[in-house]
Scaffold this motif. Structure first.
Motif, PDB file in Angstrom:
ATOM      1  N   ASN A  75       8.617  44.605  45.633  1.00 12.04           N
ATOM      2  CA  ASN A  75       8.157  45.702  46.491  1.00 12.04           C
ATOM      3  C   ASN A  75       6.639  45.729  46.579  1.00 12.04           C
ATOM      4  OD1 ASN A  75      10.576  46.893  47.331  1.00 12.04           O
ATOM      5  ND2 ASN A  75      10.710  48.207  45.515  1.00 12.04           N
ATOM      6  N   HIS A  76       5.977  45.293  45.494  1.00 12.25           N
ATOM      7  CA  HIS A  76       4.523  45.468  45.412  1.00 12.25           C
ATOM      8  C   HIS A  76       3.976  44.381  44.499  1.00 12.25           C
ATOM      9  CE1 HIS A  76       0.658  47.254  45.124  1.00 12.25           C
ATOM     10  NE2 HIS A  76       0.867  48.115  44.147  1.00 12.25           N
ATOM     11  N   MET A  77       2.850  43.803  44.906  1.00 14.28           N
ATOM     12  CA  MET A  77       2.323  42.637  44.194  1.00 14.28           C
ATOM     13  C   MET A  77       1.226  42.956  43.182  1.00 14.28           C
ATOM     14  SD  MET A  77       3.505  39.692  44.328  1.00 14.28           S
ATOM     15  CE  MET A  77       2.077  38.765  43.794  1.00 14.28           C
ATOM     16  N   GLU A  78       0.826  44.201  43.026  1.00 13.59           N
ATOM     17  CA  GLU A  78      -0.220  44.465  42.034  1.00 13.59           C
ATOM     18  C   GLU A  78       0.291  43.971  40.680  1.00 13.59           C
ATOM     19  OE1 GLU A  78      -1.969  48.380  42.188  1.00 13.59           O
ATOM     20  OE2 GLU A  78      -3.717  47.683  41.062  1.00 13.59           O
ATOM     21  N   PRO A  79      -0.586  43.331  39.888  1.00 14.87           N
ATOM     22  CA  PRO A  79      -0.104  42.657  38.676  1.00 14.87           C
ATOM     23  C   PRO A  79       0.597  43.556  37.657  1.00 14.87           C
ATOM     24  CG  PRO A  79      -2.195  41.735  39.315  1.00 14.87           C
ATOM     25  CD  PRO A  79      -1.966  42.923  40.226  1.00 14.87           C
ATOM     26  N   ASP A  80       0.372  44.867  37.692  1.00 10.63           N
ATOM     27  CA  ASP A  80       1.126  45.704  36.747  1.00 10.63           C
ATOM     28  C   ASP A  80       2.633  45.644  37.035  1.00 10.63           C
ATOM     29  OD1 ASP A  80       0.366  47.120  39.078  1.00 10.63           O
ATOM     30  OD2 ASP A  80       0.600  49.067  38.129  1.00 10.63           O
ATOM     31  N   HIS A  81       3.005  45.158  38.216  1.00  9.73           N
ATOM     32  CA  HIS A  81       4.431  45.031  38.554  1.00  9.73           C
ATOM     33  C   HIS A  81       4.873  43.597  38.797  1.00  9.73           C
ATOM     34  CE1 HIS A  81       4.060  49.274  38.785  1.00  9.73           C
ATOM     35  NE2 HIS A  81       3.200  49.189  39.771  1.00  9.73           N
ATOM     36  N   MET A 106       0.308  36.230  48.614  1.00 15.37           N
ATOM     37  CA  MET A 106      -0.164  36.815  47.351  1.00 15.37           C
ATOM     38  C   MET A 106       0.590  36.196  46.172  1.00 15.37           C
ATOM     39  SD  MET A 106      -0.596  40.857  48.156  1.00 15.37           S
ATOM     40  CE  MET A 106      -1.532  41.478  49.553  1.00 15.37           C
ATOM     41  N   ILE A 107       1.876  35.944  46.358  1.00 16.33           N
ATOM     42  CA  ILE A 107       2.678  35.322  45.290  1.00 16.33           C
ATOM     43  C   ILE A 107       2.137  33.913  45.012  1.00 16.33           C
ATOM     44  CG2 ILE A 107       4.978  34.429  44.713  1.00 16.33           C
ATOM     45  CD1 ILE A 107       6.132  36.803  46.358  1.00 16.33           C
ATOM     46  N   ALA A 108       1.801  33.213  46.071  1.00 10.91           N
ATOM     47  CA  ALA A 108       1.217  31.865  45.896  1.00 10.91           C
ATOM     48  C   ALA A 108      -0.160  31.978  45.239  1.00 10.91           C
ATOM     49  CB  ALA A 108       1.116  31.167  47.246  1.00 10.91           C
ATOM     50  N   TYR A 110      -1.549  34.408  43.361  1.00  7.75           N
ATOM     51  CA  TYR A 110      -1.579  34.897  41.966  1.00  7.75           C
ATOM     52  C   TYR A 110      -0.858  33.939  41.021  1.00  7.75           C
ATOM     53  CZ  TYR A 110      -3.611  39.586  42.456  1.00  7.75           C
ATOM     54  OH  TYR A 110      -4.469  40.644  42.637  1.00  7.75           O
ATOM     55  N   TYR A 111       0.300  33.417  41.461  1.00 10.53           N
ATOM     56  CA  TYR A 111       1.177  32.724  40.498  1.00 10.53           C
ATOM     57  C   TYR A 111       1.530  31.290  40.903  1.00 10.53           C
ATOM     58  CZ  TYR A 111       1.428  37.619  39.296  1.00 10.53           C
ATOM     59  OH  TYR A 111       1.075  38.912  38.987  1.00 10.53           O
ATOM     60  N   GLY A 112       1.034  30.848  42.043  1.00 16.97           N
ATOM     61  CA  GLY A 112       1.317  29.477  42.491  1.00 16.97           C
ATOM     62  C   GLY A 112       2.777  29.253  42.846  1.00 16.97           C
ATOM     63  N   ILE A 113       3.506  30.316  43.136  1.00 16.53           N
ATOM     64  CA  ILE A 113       4.937  30.191  43.454  1.00 16.53           C
ATOM     65  C   ILE A 113       5.096  30.128  44.973  1.00 16.53           C
ATOM     66  CG2 ILE A 113       7.184  31.347  43.376  1.00 16.53           C
ATOM     67  CD1 ILE A 113       6.199  32.696  40.734  1.00 16.53           C
ATOM     68  N   THR A 114       5.768  29.075  45.431  1.00 16.94           N
ATOM     69  CA  THR A 114       5.949  28.921  46.882  1.00 16.94           C
ATOM     70  C   THR A 114       7.399  28.619  47.263  1.00 16.94           C
ATOM     71  OG1 THR A 114       5.354  26.589  46.661  1.00 16.94           O
ATOM     72  CG2 THR A 114       3.572  28.098  47.283  1.00 16.94           C
ATOM     73  N   HIS A 142       0.523  50.945  47.722  1.00 23.55           N
ATOM     74  CA  HIS A 142      -0.886  51.166  47.899  1.00 23.55           C
ATOM     75  C   HIS A 142      -1.653  49.895  48.263  1.00 23.55           C
ATOM     76  CE1 HIS A 142      -2.962  50.167  43.877  1.00 23.55           C
ATOM     77  NE2 HIS A 142      -3.993  50.497  44.572  1.00 23.55           N
ATOM     78  N   TRP A 143      -0.943  48.792  48.529  1.00 22.78           N
ATOM     79  CA  TRP A 143      -1.548  47.563  49.020  1.00 22.78           C
ATOM     80  C   TRP A 143      -0.897  47.229  50.365  1.00 22.78           C
ATOM     81  CZ3 TRP A 143      -2.163  43.211  44.715  1.00 22.78           C
ATOM     82  CH2 TRP A 143      -3.149  43.596  43.796  1.00 22.78           C
ATOM     83  N   PRO A 144      -1.448  46.272  51.101  1.00 20.71           N
ATOM     84  CA  PRO A 144      -0.891  46.030  52.443  1.00 20.71           C
ATOM     85  C   PRO A 144       0.532  45.477  52.462  1.00 20.71           C
ATOM     86  CG  PRO A 144      -2.671  44.478  51.937  1.00 20.71           C
ATOM     87  CD  PRO A 144      -2.692  45.511  50.867  1.00 20.71           C
ATOM     88  N   GLU A 145       0.928  44.816  51.366  1.00 21.27           N
ATOM     89  CA  GLU A 145       2.253  44.184  51.347  1.00 21.27           C
ATOM     90  C   GLU A 145       3.346  45.136  50.834  1.00 21.27           C
ATOM     91  OE1 GLU A 145       0.510  44.541  48.872  1.00 21.27           O
ATOM     92  OE2 GLU A 145       1.775  44.515  47.117  1.00 21.27           O
ATOM     93  N   THR A 146       2.969  46.355  50.454  1.00 27.00           N
ATOM     94  CA  THR A 146       3.921  47.230  49.764  1.00 27.00           C
ATOM     95  C   THR A 146       5.099  47.592  50.668  1.00 27.00           C
ATOM     96  OG1 THR A 146       2.020  48.178  48.644  1.00 27.00           O
ATOM     97  CG2 THR A 146       4.125  49.294  48.348  1.00 27.00           C
ATOM     98  N   MET A 147       6.278  47.557  50.089  1.00 30.54           N
ATOM     99  CA  MET A 147       7.478  48.017  50.794  1.00 30.54           C
ATOM    100  C   MET A 147       8.310  48.843  49.807  1.00 30.54           C
ATOM    101  SD  MET A 147       9.796  44.541  50.976  1.00 30.54           S
ATOM    102  CE  MET A 147      10.755  44.005  49.545  1.00 30.54           C
ATOM    103  N   VAL A 148       9.308  49.543  50.335  1.00 30.26           N
ATOM    104  CA  VAL A 148      10.237  50.273  49.477  1.00 30.26           C
ATOM    105  C   VAL A 148      11.638  49.720  49.726  1.00 30.26           C
ATOM    106  CG1 VAL A 148       8.828  52.366  49.430  1.00 30.26           C
ATOM    107  CG2 VAL A 148      10.612  52.125  51.167  1.00 30.26           C
ATOM    108  N   THR A 149      12.509  49.954  48.757  1.00 29.61           N
ATOM    109  CA  THR A 149      13.876  49.444  48.832  1.00 29.61           C
ATOM    110  C   THR A 149      14.842  50.614  48.737  1.00 29.61           C
ATOM    111  OG1 THR A 149      13.231  47.339  47.836  1.00 29.61           O
ATOM    112  CG2 THR A 149      15.556  47.948  47.673  1.00 29.61           C
TER     113      THR A 149
END
Ligand code: FEO
Length: 392
Positions: A75-81, A106-108, A110-114, A142-149
């Motif tokens: 849902n959100h890429m901030e590193p606390d999650h 952002m996933i790529a 921060y973590y190199g995952i593609t 609170h970031w541009p990529e944030t979504m809810v489920t």
């Protein structure tokens, strides 16, 4: 922890971190919430801060044993999650990450995952068996990529940071079970009352700048018959959803309660004496207030009460012909947060040429604040006959 037959809480409490985002004090800790939705397929919704990965994995195993997890919903890429993402992939190599297009780079990054990423769009549904997850974009909360489920079969909103709060939630995390703010209240108490101050501080510190997107999100989500809110921080809300939504609505409309937030800093104690004289006046009149010396405490608490109350009284000496730096930082933070709808009074001492009151008034006017008066500037030492405050 079982929230329902389908939903399990697998979040963790952080009592070690001193400053959230490296800035905001955590006197009561913070929780990083994550949830499993268990059906024919299993989805994990968000992860936790990376240093808690092993504890997190232990909680997952307690709930589902050896069963694999099919989907990691981001849902959100901030590193606390997100910073346990690589760890989770190492334990569940076949897991698919489910997220939106803005999160993918952002996933790529921060973590190199593609690989093994499913990109979903607004309103898309991911079936899990007897239930399914539907995704709604929630940009800038609170970031541009944030979504809810949304889990319609349980009327449950996994809301990411929205409706979150500082404060660890040890024990049962559901407000319906009387979840308490760690160190303050145990079970059986009013969970919303316990968390209101820390929720307001969280909102004002973290999300306050994005109040327009919060209002947009509240409008978008108003069509959902929400019976449970599973945020990424703080309690699971089942019983006090109206109170929580109402607080977020009021804060994001910049609507303050009647009261005065006094914020000041002082070089030699004269502006401090004026601030304390104002405090005494407010006490005598029975006006609610808070007072913060921002040279000696984190701005975090001053922002909380600036959002809480409808009036700001800000005191600063004139320093190098400018606003004293700690107060200037506070005023700049109000600008950053696009603060609105406040009554405002500036006060402060000077020695040979004033300036701070005028400069603070200019900033207040730029924010559209209503000036209670032209301000109270006084030369050299404080004395009651020099400093007359207007009516509040
Ligand atoms: Fe709790 Fe925006 O992360």
């Amino acid at each position: 922890m079982k929230i329902s037959d389908r939903i399990r809480y697998v979040g963790v409490n952080d009592h070690e971190k001193a400053l959230f985002e490296g800035l905001w004090p955590l006197p009561f800790g913070v929780s990083y919430n994550s949830y499993l939705v268990v059906d024919e397929k299993i989805a994990l919704i968000d992860t936790v801060e990376g240093e808690f990965s092993e504890e997190f994995f232990g909680k997952i195993r307690e709930e589902i044993g050896d069963r694999p997890i099919d989907y990691l919903i981001v849902n959100h890429m901030e590193p606390d999650h997100s910073s346990s993402m690589e760890f989770i992939r190492s334990r569940y190599p076949d897991i698919s990450i489910v997220t939106n297009a803005k999160a993918v780079p952002m996933i790529a990054g921060y973590y190199g995952i593609t690989d093994n990423i499913i990109t979903i769009k607004e309103g898309e549904r991911l079936p899990l068996g007897s239930c399914g997850l539907t995704f709604y974009m929630d940009p800038m909360v609170h970031w541009p990529e944030t979504m809810v489920t949304w889990l319609d079969e349980e009327k449950t909103l996994f809301s990411a940071d929205a409706f979150g709060t500082f404060g660890a939630v040890d024990g049962d995390c559901r407000d319906s079970a009387g979840a308490g703010l760690c160190g303050w209240l145990g079970t059986g108490q009013n969970t919303f009352s316990a968390f209101k101050s820390e929720m307001t501080r969280y909102y004002s510190n973290i999300v306050g700048k994005y109040s327009v997107p919060v209002q947009n999100a509240l409008k978008k989500l108003s069509g959902l018959a929400i019976e449970r809110i599973c945020s990424t921080h703080g309690p699971v809300w089942e019983k006090q959803i109206p109170e929580v939504i109402s607080l977020y609505d009021r804060l994001s409309r910049y609507e303050g309660e009647r009261g005065v937030c006094i914020v000041y800093a002082s070089m030699y104690g004269n502006t401090a004496l004026a601030a304390k004289a104002l405090e005494v006046e407010l006490i005598k009149k029975g006006i609610p207030y808070a007072i913060h010396d921002v040279a000696r405490e984190s701005l975090s608490y001053a922002y909380r009460d600036a959002f809480m109350f409808d009036t700001l009284a800000v005191g600063s000496p004139t320093y190098n012909n400018e606003i004293f730096p700690p107060v200037a930082a506070f005023m700049n933070g109000l600008c950053t947060r696009c603060m609105k709808n406040r009554r405002f009074l500036a006060f402060g001492s000077y020695t040979w040429a004033g300036g701070s009151v005028k400069l603070m008034n200019e900033k207040a006017k730029a924010l559209g604040f209503e000036l209670i008066s032209d301000g109270v500037a006084f030369a050299q030492g404080y004395s009651p006959d020099k400093v007359q405050f207007p009516e509040f």
